[in-house]
Design an enzyme around this catalytic site. Structure first.
Site, short mmCIF file in Angstrom:
data_model
loop_
_atom_site.label_atom_id
_atom_site.label_comp_id
_atom_site.label_asym_id
_atom_site.label_seq_id
_atom_site.Cartn_x
_atom_site.Cartn_y
_atom_site.Cartn_z
N THR A 63 0.87 -1.19 0.00
CA THR A 63 0.00 0.00 0.00
C THR A 63 0.90 1.24 0.00
O THR A 63 1.39 1.65 -1.03
CB THR A 63 -0.97 -0.01 1.19
OG1 THR A 63 -0.24 -0.23 2.40
CG2 THR A 63 -2.02 -1.09 1.03
N LYS A 89 3.76 -6.82 4.23
CA LYS A 89 3.49 -5.44 3.84
C LYS A 89 3.19 -4.66 5.11
O LYS A 89 2.70 -5.19 6.11
CB LYS A 89 2.33 -5.34 2.85
CG LYS A 89 0.95 -5.73 3.35
CD LYS A 89 0.23 -4.70 4.19
CE LYS A 89 0.19 -3.33 3.54
NZ LYS A 89 -0.44 -2.33 4.49
N THR A 126 1.02 -7.94 13.39
CA THR A 126 1.05 -6.57 12.90
C THR A 126 1.25 -6.61 11.40
O THR A 126 2.12 -7.31 10.93
CB THR A 126 2.23 -5.81 13.55
OG1 THR A 126 2.20 -6.02 14.95
CG2 THR A 126 2.14 -4.33 13.27
N GLU A 162 6.41 4.90 7.60
CA GLU A 162 6.04 6.15 6.95
C GLU A 162 6.80 7.35 7.55
O GLU A 162 6.66 7.66 8.73
CB GLU A 162 4.54 6.38 7.09
CG GLU A 162 3.70 5.39 6.30
CD GLU A 162 2.22 5.48 6.57
OE1 GLU A 162 1.44 4.97 5.75
OE2 GLU A 162 1.83 6.05 7.61
N ASN A 206 0.34 11.32 6.68
CA ASN A 206 -0.92 10.85 7.25
C ASN A 206 -1.97 11.94 7.36
O ASN A 206 -3.06 11.69 7.89
CB ASN A 206 -0.65 10.21 8.62
CG ASN A 206 -0.03 8.84 8.50
OD1 ASN A 206 -0.71 7.88 8.23
ND2 ASN A 206 1.30 8.78 8.66
N SER A 241 -5.71 7.39 4.78
CA SER A 241 -4.86 6.20 4.88
C SER A 241 -5.42 5.27 5.93
O SER A 241 -6.39 5.60 6.61
CB SER A 241 -3.41 6.58 5.20
OG SER A 241 -3.35 7.25 6.44
#
Length: 385
Positions: free
Chosen positions: A148, A170, A181, A261, A380, A385
């Site tokens: 993603t 992922k 997780t 991220e 974010n 997201s």
């Protein structure tokens, strides 16, 4: 080759139109071996996506023939329609593979609330296309299809004499523990029964994925699945298998940490001298989830006071005035007071290690996290997201 490195597995990844980029977004992994053993661990979030609810039912008998995964939509909080989408996905795969739909697991990842009629049609079409493209070297394509916000695929292989474990994962955000997780598929050609597979997976995830706490946010769709083909014909020593499985899980967890991220530091918080392993985990996690600490690391500031303030919020057994703290090998705090000058600490490298000595026992644990950056906030806040 990730999930197709062990014998007895085929995989594929295809573009079904779920992603606006046109990149691959549906993956299938199929067990062609003599054994069809499976085990899985799931998010402990009470808000569970439809694929989680389906897979929890399907895994109950310890049999898994295949797993279907899609990115581009979480199919979470989409009501009974969404659950029927998951059910139909398993049925489509079962029909095309000539197996029971109850032995097909389903995973989805993407935006919560996505799962309308268009989504359903694309997932079903993608499932059929992926099954039509299955191959023994399709692991790399499958790992691309589950991405993603990931900037790169996560793959790992561990080989021992006569048997192999392969895996793909992922995840770049919402990385916090809850039995599992992110989305992970692990395959092995070793010979194990369902009880052995389940025990090994839980032991391995406990010391790997459960200790990755990038941003404190637990997803609704987290699932780690182990598929066992038995195609090598080799029955490994139980301890050897758990060790190898933990190794590949730690590898994948570190890859997830490294792609978090917006992160500019990968932080390993090692707690030693704890009265128990549970205490060590609690103390490490209190620091990993402390935004003041994470912001300080982003600013290359070895602020040990923020470490002590964070661990003081726990009920772990230790004397806060007898704790040592080191940043990247420099002890800046000893016995709850200043030690070496902060100027001796170099926090410019991405790899950052914090050592906390509680001086209360022999237990230890390491928690993996990241810093809190401008880029994380931007990523974010700039899009859903």
């Amino acid at each position: 080759m990730s999930v197709t490195a062990p014998q007895g597995f085929e995989a594929a990844g295809v573009a079904a139109g779920l992603k606006s980029t046109g990149k691959p977004d549906v993956a299938v992994v199929v067990n062609r071996g003599p054994l069809k053993v499976g085990a899985a661990v799931f998010t402990s979030n009470r808000a569970k996506a439809n694929p989680i609810m389906w897979s929890q039912q399907a895994i109950a008998d310890g049999v898994v023939e295949a797993i279907v995964l899609n990115s581009g939509g979480a199919n979470c909080f989409t009501g009974s329609f969404g659950f029927q989408t998951t059910h139909q996905t398993a049925e489509k795969a079962g029909e095309l593979l000539d197996v029971s739909s109850g032995d097909v697991l389903v995973c989805s990842t993407g935006l919560i609330g996505t799962g309308d009629e268009v989504f359903r049609a694309k997932v079903l079409d993608g499932t059929a296309a992926a099954i039509g493209s299955l191959s023994s070297d399709g692991g790399e394509d499958a790992s691309l299809a589950i991405m993603t916000t990931d900037s790169r695929p996560k793959r790992a292989v561990v080989s021992r004499e006569g048997w192999t474990i392969g895996g793909m994962a992922k995840g770049a955000g919402m990385l916090a523990p809850g039995l599992a997780t992110m989305l992970v598929v692990i395959t092995t050609d070793a010979v194990l029964d369902s009880a052995e597979a389940d025990a090994a997976l839980r032991a391995a995830t406990r010391v790997s994925f459960d200790r990755l706490d990038s941003d404190g946010c637990m997803s609704t769709n987290d699932q780690v699945t182990l598929m066992v083909s038995g195609a090598s014909g080799v029955t490994p020593d139980a301890d050897d298998f758990v060790a190898a499985l933990a190794e590949i899980c730690r590898d994948l967890a570190e890859q997830l940490q490294g792609d978090a991220e917006g992160a500019s530091h990968d932080i390993a918080i090692e707690v030693v001298g704890a009265a128990s392993e549970e205490d060590a985990v609690v103390v490490g996690r209190s620091v990993a989830r402390n935004n003041l600490f994470k912001a300080a690391i982003f600013g290359n500031d070895p602020n040990w006071g923020r470490v002590l303030a964070a661990i003081g919020t726990t009920d772990a057994a230790f004397d806060p005035y007898d704790v040592d703290v080191s940043f990247n090998g420099v002890r800046v705090c000893t016995a709850g007071g200043p030690d070496r000058p902060r100027e001796e600490v170099d926090l410019t490298p991405r790899a950052t290690r914090i050592l906390i000595d509680l001086k209360s026992g022999d237990a230890t644990a390491t928690i993996l996290t990241n810093d809190l950056t401008h880029d994380y906030v931007h990523e974010n806040s700039a899009y859903s997201s």
